[in-house]
Design an enzyme around this catalytic site. Structure first.
Site, PDB file in Angstrom:
ATOM      1  N   LYS A  73      51.267  43.753  42.636  1.00  0.00           N
ATOM      2  CA  LYS A  73      50.122  43.049  43.204  1.00  0.00           C
ATOM      3  C   LYS A  73      49.160  44.063  43.839  1.00  0.00           C
ATOM      4  O   LYS A  73      49.597  45.043  44.457  1.00  0.00           O
ATOM      5  CB  LYS A  73      50.629  42.062  44.262  1.00  0.00           C
ATOM      6  CG  LYS A  73      49.595  41.159  44.896  1.00  0.00           C
ATOM      7  CD  LYS A  73      50.306  40.214  45.867  1.00  0.00           C
ATOM      8  CE  LYS A  73      49.402  39.185  46.478  1.00  0.00           C
ATOM      9  NZ  LYS A  73      50.176  38.250  47.358  1.00  0.00           N
ATOM     10  N   SER A  77      49.426  33.613  46.594  1.00  0.00           N
ATOM     11  CA  SER A  77      48.345  34.477  46.144  1.00  0.00           C
ATOM     12  C   SER A  77      48.746  35.453  45.043  1.00  0.00           C
ATOM     13  O   SER A  77      47.888  36.108  44.453  1.00  0.00           O
ATOM     14  CB  SER A  77      47.801  35.261  47.345  1.00  0.00           C
ATOM     15  OG  SER A  77      48.802  36.104  47.909  1.00  0.00           O
ATOM     16  N   SER A 135      53.267  32.951  48.913  1.00  0.00           N
ATOM     17  CA  SER A 135      52.528  33.662  47.868  1.00  0.00           C
ATOM     18  C   SER A 135      53.365  34.249  46.752  1.00  0.00           C
ATOM     19  O   SER A 135      52.818  34.672  45.736  1.00  0.00           O
ATOM     20  CB  SER A 135      51.668  34.759  48.492  1.00  0.00           C
ATOM     21  OG  SER A 135      50.592  34.202  49.207  1.00  0.00           O
TER      22      SER A 135
END
Length: 443
Positions: A73, A151, A175
């Site tokens: 990420k 996310s 997330s």
């Protein structure tokens, strides 16, 4: 999804493939799908793949996984790359000069960073939309694109679409677990103290945690060990005692299909493991505190981004993120301090309430919602975002490590997900128990 990490390791060991082939295939797949990666590290990844191939030819691989590509990420510092946090406000940030310790730990074992994946801006949304870099979507058997969950949206889609066998995300309120649920992956959110958080762009320091997304609990355990600089021993499933809170499941916001599915999961597991029906009071007190005082993560996120929020770059931020950050101004410092005190108290109480058992619940109240209506309506987006995070947010407040497991499909093929949680710090028990649940539900 891609092959498992152990399958790839066996193929490398026997010469059925090599690291260069793996990285080239991963890059081809990544280039063929929009919005999954913010940065593809093609040149670096190929150079590392060639080095891994030479080591293996010389009989000295760094680990069984030397030469396997993974994704990160875009909150993790990787030397030579800019950490964007999914935001245009960081377009001029200098590239990182060193790897975050968790990245460095995996590289020492030979894992290859393929690139940095897309996310909700500043990691501040449970739905996964990003107006700056596009919204990645999973390959699901439905007629309209669905929200990927956030996310860690790009990390989940990179796994679901078979670009990599594992990707690493962060989780502050859901997330890792939410995108795992919406895309049909396994997502493991660790206890906060599990990893070194240095070099990871924060959202809310009191709540931030990390974890991998993959195709199985075993692969999550492999990455969990690697992020701590270790080669994982084979994961041995262990039958847990499972706790079910009927009051929690009676939440009217849990959709009927999700409730029916989780009850079917409970019924199936109860034939093979002890299931204890129990009201978990610390959970309900934590949920009440959040409803009364506000979300601690929003308070801390606003403080972190206040300079940007009140400066000339404000207009560069996704308006949906701006709205949530502005709304956090209602949370006072006194309320935040009270939340911290409640959190510490309820975490201790939770460990006693569970007494070594694992809590089972739906990961999300609903399946992945259609993308287009939410993109078009900011108010609907905000409402669905809150509903999406409702369960995982409470677990985060209590620092519960959790594994989101794909446990079935709707009639039209959307994934159902079941969340298995443990008391803070009981990560090893959680992984062993989740592996047992995974096996039991497949059998």
């Amino acid at each position: 999804m891609a092959e498992t990490l152990d399958t790839l390791a066996a193929a490398l060991a026997t010469g059925r493939t090599d690291s260069v082939q793996l990285v080239e295939r991963a890059l081809d797949r990544a280039r063929g799908c929009e919005s999954v990666f913010i940065t593809l590290m093609a040149e670096t990844a190929l150079a590392e793949a060639h080095a891994a191939r030479r080591r293996r030819a010389q009989g000295r691989p760094l680990s069984p996984y030397d030469g396997i590509p993974i994704a990160w990420k875009d909150l993790f510092d990787i030397a030579g790359t800019r950490t964007s946090a999914g935001s245009r406000t960081r377009a001029d940030v200098a590239p990182a000069t060193v790897d975050a310790p968790v990245v460095a730990a995996t590289r020492r074992l030979g894992f290859i960073a393929l690139g940095k994946t897309n996310l909700s801006e500043f990691a501040f949304s449970g739905l996964g939309a990003n107006p700056h870099f596009g919204t990645p979507t999973a390959d699901l058997p439905v007629n309209e694109p669905r929200m990927p969950g956030g996310s860690s949206s790009g990390s989940a889609v990179a796994v679901q679409r078979g670009m990599v066998a594992a990707a690493i995300g962060t989780d502050t309120a859901g997330s890792v677990r939410v995108p795992a649920a919406f895309t049909g992956c396994v997502g493991y959110k660790a206890s906060q103290a599990r990893y070194d958080m240095t070099g990871v762009f924060p959202l809310a320091g009191s709540l931030d945690s990390l974890g991998p997304l993959a195709g199985s609990v075993a692969d999550c355990a492999i990455m969990d060990a690697a992020m701590r600089g270790q080669v994982a021993a084979p994961l041995v499933p262990a039958r847990p005692t499972i706790v079910v809170d009927d009051v929690l499941l009676d939440d009217p916001e849990i959709t009927a299909p999700v409730r029916a599915h989780v009850e079917a999961v409970i019924a199936q597991l109860s034939r093979q493991a002890p299931v204890r029906r129990q009201r978990i009071e610390p959970w309900h007190r934590a949920r009440e505190a959040i409803a009364r005082l506000g979300w601690l993560g929003a308070y801390e996120a606003r403080a972190l981004h206040l300079e940007t929020l009140t400066g000339p770059q404000r207009d560069l931020i996704d308006p949906r993120v701006v709205s949530r950050l502005d709304g956090a101004a209602r949370i006072s410092a006194e309320a935040a301090a009270e939340l911290m005190a409640i959190r510490a108290r309820e975490m201790r109480a939770l460990a006693a309430a569970l007494d070594g058992a694992l809590l089972l619940l739906p990961t999300v109240r609903h399946v992945a919602p259609p993308l287009a209506p939410l993109e078009a309506d900011p108010l609907l987006f905000a409402q669905v975002n809150v509903a999406t995070l409702a369960l995982t947010m409470v677990a985060s407040f209590l620092d519960m490590p959790g594994v989101a497991l794909p446990t079935g499909r709707t009639a039209d093929g959307l994934p159902f997900s079941t969340l298995i949680c443990a008391a803070p710090g009981r990560d090893d028990d959680l992984l062993a128990g989740a592996a047992w649940v995974e096996r039991a539900l497949i059998a």
